[in-house]
Design a protein around this motif. Structure first.
Motif, PDB file in Angstrom:
ATOM      1  N   LYS A   1      14.820  73.943  39.363  1.00  0.00           N
ATOM      2  CA  LYS A   1      14.903  75.284  39.993  1.00  0.00           C
ATOM      3  C   LYS A   1      14.841  76.276  38.922  1.00  0.00           C
ATOM      4  N   VAL A   2      13.488  76.149  38.347  1.00  0.00           N
ATOM      5  CA  VAL A   2      12.996  77.132  37.209  1.00  0.00           C
ATOM      6  C   VAL A   2      12.675  78.557  37.733  1.00  0.00           C
ATOM      7  N   TYR A   3      12.495  79.279  36.618  1.00  0.00           N
ATOM      8  CA  TYR A   3      11.942  80.620  37.025  1.00  0.00           C
ATOM      9  C   TYR A   3      10.582  80.579  37.472  1.00  0.00           C
ATOM     10  N   PHE A   4       9.819  79.732  37.160  1.00  0.00           N
ATOM     11  CA  PHE A   4       8.434  79.875  37.749  1.00  0.00           C
ATOM     12  C   PHE A   4       8.371  79.479  39.178  1.00  0.00           C
ATOM     13  N   ALA A   5       9.322  78.828  39.634  1.00  0.00           N
ATOM     14  CA  ALA A   5       9.566  78.589  41.207  1.00  0.00           C
ATOM     15  C   ALA A   5      10.424  79.532  41.979  1.00  0.00           C
ATOM     16  N   ALA A   6      11.162  80.615  41.126  1.00  0.00           N
ATOM     17  CA  ALA A   6      11.750  81.655  42.057  1.00  0.00           C
ATOM     18  C   ALA A   6      10.855  82.467  42.750  1.00  0.00           C
ATOM     19  N   ASN A   7      11.396  83.096  43.957  1.00  0.00           N
ATOM     20  CA  ASN A   7      10.389  83.742  44.679  1.00  0.00           C
ATOM     21  C   ASN A   7      11.433  84.664  45.284  1.00  0.00           C
ATOM     22  N   HIS A   8      10.676  85.861  45.868  1.00  0.00           N
ATOM     23  CA  HIS A   8      11.426  86.789  46.744  1.00  0.00           C
ATOM     24  C   HIS A   8      12.592  87.524  45.856  1.00  0.00           C
ATOM     25  N   ASP A   9      13.699  87.981  46.330  1.00  0.00           N
ATOM     26  CA  ASP A   9      14.803  88.676  45.202  1.00  0.00           C
ATOM     27  C   ASP A   9      14.887  87.944  44.127  1.00  0.00           C
ATOM     28  N   GLU A  10      14.966  86.921  44.063  1.00  0.00           N
ATOM     29  CA  GLU A  10      15.399  86.058  42.786  1.00  0.00           C
ATOM     30  C   GLU A  10      14.296  86.496  41.787  1.00  0.00           C
ATOM     31  N   TYR A  11      12.966  86.268  42.052  1.00  0.00           N
ATOM     32  CA  TYR A  11      11.769  86.458  41.249  1.00  0.00           C
ATOM     33  C   TYR A  11      11.657  88.004  40.966  1.00  0.00           C
ATOM     34  N   ASP A  12      12.064  88.881  41.827  1.00  0.00           N
ATOM     35  CA  ASP A  12      11.770  90.216  41.337  1.00  0.00           C
ATOM     36  C   ASP A  12      12.905  90.537  40.621  1.00  0.00           C
ATOM     37  N   HIS A  13      14.060  89.959  40.768  1.00  0.00           N
ATOM     38  CA  HIS A  13      15.341  90.529  39.752  1.00  0.00           C
ATOM     39  C   HIS A  13      14.802  90.099  38.413  1.00  0.00           C
ATOM     40  N   TYR A  14      14.664  88.891  38.275  1.00  0.00           N
ATOM     41  CA  TYR A  14      14.424  88.366  36.811  1.00  0.00           C
ATOM     42  C   TYR A  14      13.039  88.944  36.305  1.00  0.00           C
ATOM     43  N   GLN A  15      12.049  89.052  37.112  1.00  0.00           N
ATOM     44  CA  GLN A  15      10.769  90.046  36.440  1.00  0.00           C
ATOM     45  C   GLN A  15      11.221  91.263  35.851  1.00  0.00           C
ATOM     46  N   LYS A  16      12.083  92.135  36.624  1.00  0.00           N
ATOM     47  CA  LYS A  16      12.535  93.171  36.033  1.00  0.00           C
ATOM     48  C   LYS A  16      13.337  93.057  34.814  1.00  0.00           C
ATOM     49  N   GLN A  17      14.158  92.103  34.643  1.00  0.00           N
ATOM     50  CA  GLN A  17      15.197  91.681  33.647  1.00  0.00           C
ATOM     51  C   GLN A  17      14.387  91.402  32.604  1.00  0.00           C
ATOM     52  N   PHE A  18      13.352  90.437  32.730  1.00  0.00           N
ATOM     53  CA  PHE A  18      12.566  89.881  31.508  1.00  0.00           C
ATOM     54  C   PHE A  18      11.241  90.932  30.886  1.00  0.00           C
ATOM     55  N   ARG A  19      10.896  91.879  31.766  1.00  0.00           N
ATOM     56  CA  ARG A  19       9.696  92.535  31.370  1.00  0.00           C
ATOM     57  C   ARG A  19       9.941  93.064  30.227  1.00  0.00           C
ATOM     58  N   PRO A  20      10.815  93.682  29.698  1.00  0.00           N
ATOM     59  CA  PRO A  20      11.208  94.458  28.522  1.00  0.00           C
ATOM     60  C   PRO A  20      10.851  93.566  27.181  1.00  0.00           C
ATOM     61  N   TYR A  21      11.247  92.193  27.382  1.00  0.00           N
ATOM     62  CA  TYR A  21      11.021  91.509  26.212  1.00  0.00           C
ATOM     63  C   TYR A  21       9.324  91.040  25.867  1.00  0.00           C
ATOM     64  N   PHE A  22       8.509  91.238  27.022  1.00  0.00           N
ATOM     65  CA  PHE A  22       7.215  91.181  26.803  1.00  0.00           C
ATOM     66  C   PHE A  22       6.196  92.470  26.736  1.00  0.00           C
ATOM     67  N   LYS A  23       7.021  93.487  26.417  1.00  0.00           N
ATOM     68  CA  LYS A  23       5.858  94.524  26.071  1.00  0.00           C
ATOM     69  C   LYS A  23       5.607  94.456  24.740  1.00  0.00           C
ATOM     70  N   LYS A  24       4.271  95.171  24.593  1.00  0.00           N
ATOM     71  CA  LYS A  24       3.493  95.044  23.334  1.00  0.00           C
ATOM     72  C   LYS A  24       3.987  95.404  22.223  1.00  0.00           C
ATOM     73  N   PRO A  25       4.931  96.264  21.965  1.00  0.00           N
ATOM     74  CA  PRO A  25       5.525  96.708  20.733  1.00  0.00           C
ATOM     75  C   PRO A  25       6.633  95.509  20.452  1.00  0.00           C
ATOM     76  N   VAL A  26       7.327  94.978  21.403  1.00  0.00           N
ATOM     77  CA  VAL A  26       8.231  93.916  21.238  1.00  0.00           C
ATOM     78  C   VAL A  26       7.752  92.599  20.779  1.00  0.00           C
TER      79      VAL A  26
END
Length: 392
Positions: A88-113
């Motif tokens: 039950k991994v992140y790439f298989a997450a969908n709907h609320d679960e996926y949106d939640h973790y996308q928002k949570q992880f996005r800062p770690y993938f910004k170009k300056p980081v």
């Protein structure tokens, strides 16, 4: 329909469907090419498996990420088993679960980081390559695997010398090999000595190793890195992340960070060995700007030929050559009815080799990128749409 023109879907039936499914399991890439060349861009291998090729179909599937959900290639296991938790991994997450973790992880993938890790990545690469045997034939794969695993440590969790983490990484590698799509998993029965039983046992070892690694990082603040964020932040329901969620998401994000790098770097090495004149041209460009080991690696990213080489290598050998989605419910694809639950396979391998997009598509030609660009749907090396790989 997202503006996509109607495309007839060829439907396989009977023994034809069965044989194609068996061939696909044995060799996905050769089968993908054969299916496209013989039957066209949209094919129903059977009612549960749809194969599609081309930017228009990719765009319709990948833009509509609420309908065509993420999924995993790993073989199914009992839901209450350690393997079932890890599946039950992140790439298989969908709907609320996926949106939640996308928002949570996005800062770690910004170009300056990401750029802040370049010096550590360059140092690790230099240290690993210095160990490679000189003046003799070598097998790139195990050497690049060691390199990519260390790169994943310094970029994913910003640590290198944690033996518990290294043990977890080794267990993850074993599980990925056992849990992939294979004829050996054709009979998912845990009888003694079976491949399936070994897979389930490895799932338990892997989950324990990942949770032991997580225990060593409980004092790390959640803003430090992605793994710390998984451990300390609430899930999409506002509850503390469960052990199953921590282990599964760590496996997924850490495993993906080095598995894809192993593929990309291995093929880059092969291409440099096959085309020594191209390798020399890249070396000459590096020497012209006066770059040497220890200098800022950011300067290399702006070299045109190196950029073209990278794009062409990823075009021919995308880390995710077959990209999987799953229809959430009954829907349509290019005007054709698709059953809910059907797996939609988008062939990046074949799309990246379409003659109309890339003249002489089998030819390795970095110069084709000089002044040219393609949309993510035409160059599917990192997928496309809202679920596009953050690794880009």
């Amino acid at each position: 329909m997202s503006g996509v023109s109607l495309t007839h879907m060829y439907k396989m039936t009977g023994i034809h469907s069965t044989l194609t499914t068996v061939r696909y399991v044995k060799d996905q890439l050769a089968s993908s090419m054969r299916i496209y060349q013989k039957y066209g861009p949209l094919v129903s291998i059977n009612p549960k498996i749809i194969h599609c090729v081309g930017p228009e179909l990719a765009k319709e599937v990948m833009l509509n990420y609420k309908m065509f959900l993420g999924g995993v290639i790993m073989i199914k296991g009992p839901e209450d088993s350690a393997y079932g938790h890890l599946r039950k991994v992140y790439f298989a997450a969908n709907h609320d679960e996926y949106d939640h973790y996308q928002k949570q992880f996005r800062p770690y993938f910004k170009k300056p980081v990401v750029n802040s890790t370049l010096n550590d990545i360059a140092r690790v690469c230099a240290e690993e390559i210095a160990k490679w045997p000189k003046g003799q034939k070598i097998d790139f794969f195990p050497l690049v695997t060691d390199l990519a695993t260390r790169v994943a440590f310094v970029s994913f969790v910003k640590e290198e010398h944690n033996p518990i983490a290294q043990h977890a990484a080794n267990e993850v590698q074993k599980l990925v090999k056992l849990g992939g799509l294979s004829w050996r998993n054709a009979s998912p029965k845990p009888y003694p000595g079976s491949h399936y039983k070994k897979m389930l046992a490895q799932g338990e070892k892997t989950e324990q190793a990942l949770l032991a690694w997580a225990d060593t990082r409980k004092s790390v603040c959640p803003e430090h890195d992605i793994m710390a964020s998984i451990i300390h932040r609430d899930d999409e329901h506002g509850c503390p992340a469960s052990n199953g969620r921590i282990a599964a998401y760590t496996l997924n994000l850490f495993g993906a960070s080095y598995e894809t790098t192993v593929s990309a770097v291995s093929w880059a090495c092969v291409l440099l060995a096959q085309y020594p004149k191209m390798a020399q041209r890249i070396r000459d460009d590096i020497e012209k700007i006066g770059w040497s080991e220890g200098d800022d690696p950011q300067r290399l990213i702006d070299l045109p030929l190196l950029d073209w080489f990278s794009h062409e290598a990823l075009r021919l050998f995308p880390p995710g050559p077959m990209q999987r989605r799953k229809a959430w419910k009954d829907t349509e694809l290019a005007g054709n009815p698709i059953r809910g639950g059907a797996t939609v396979l988008v062939s990046a391998w074949q799309t990246n080799r379409l003659e109309e997009l890339y003249p002489e598509p089998s030819k390795f030609d970095p110069g084709r990128w000089d002044g040219n660009s393609h949309t993510p749907y035409e160059w599917l090396s990192f997928s496309a749409g809202p679920r596009r790989c953050t690794g880009i």
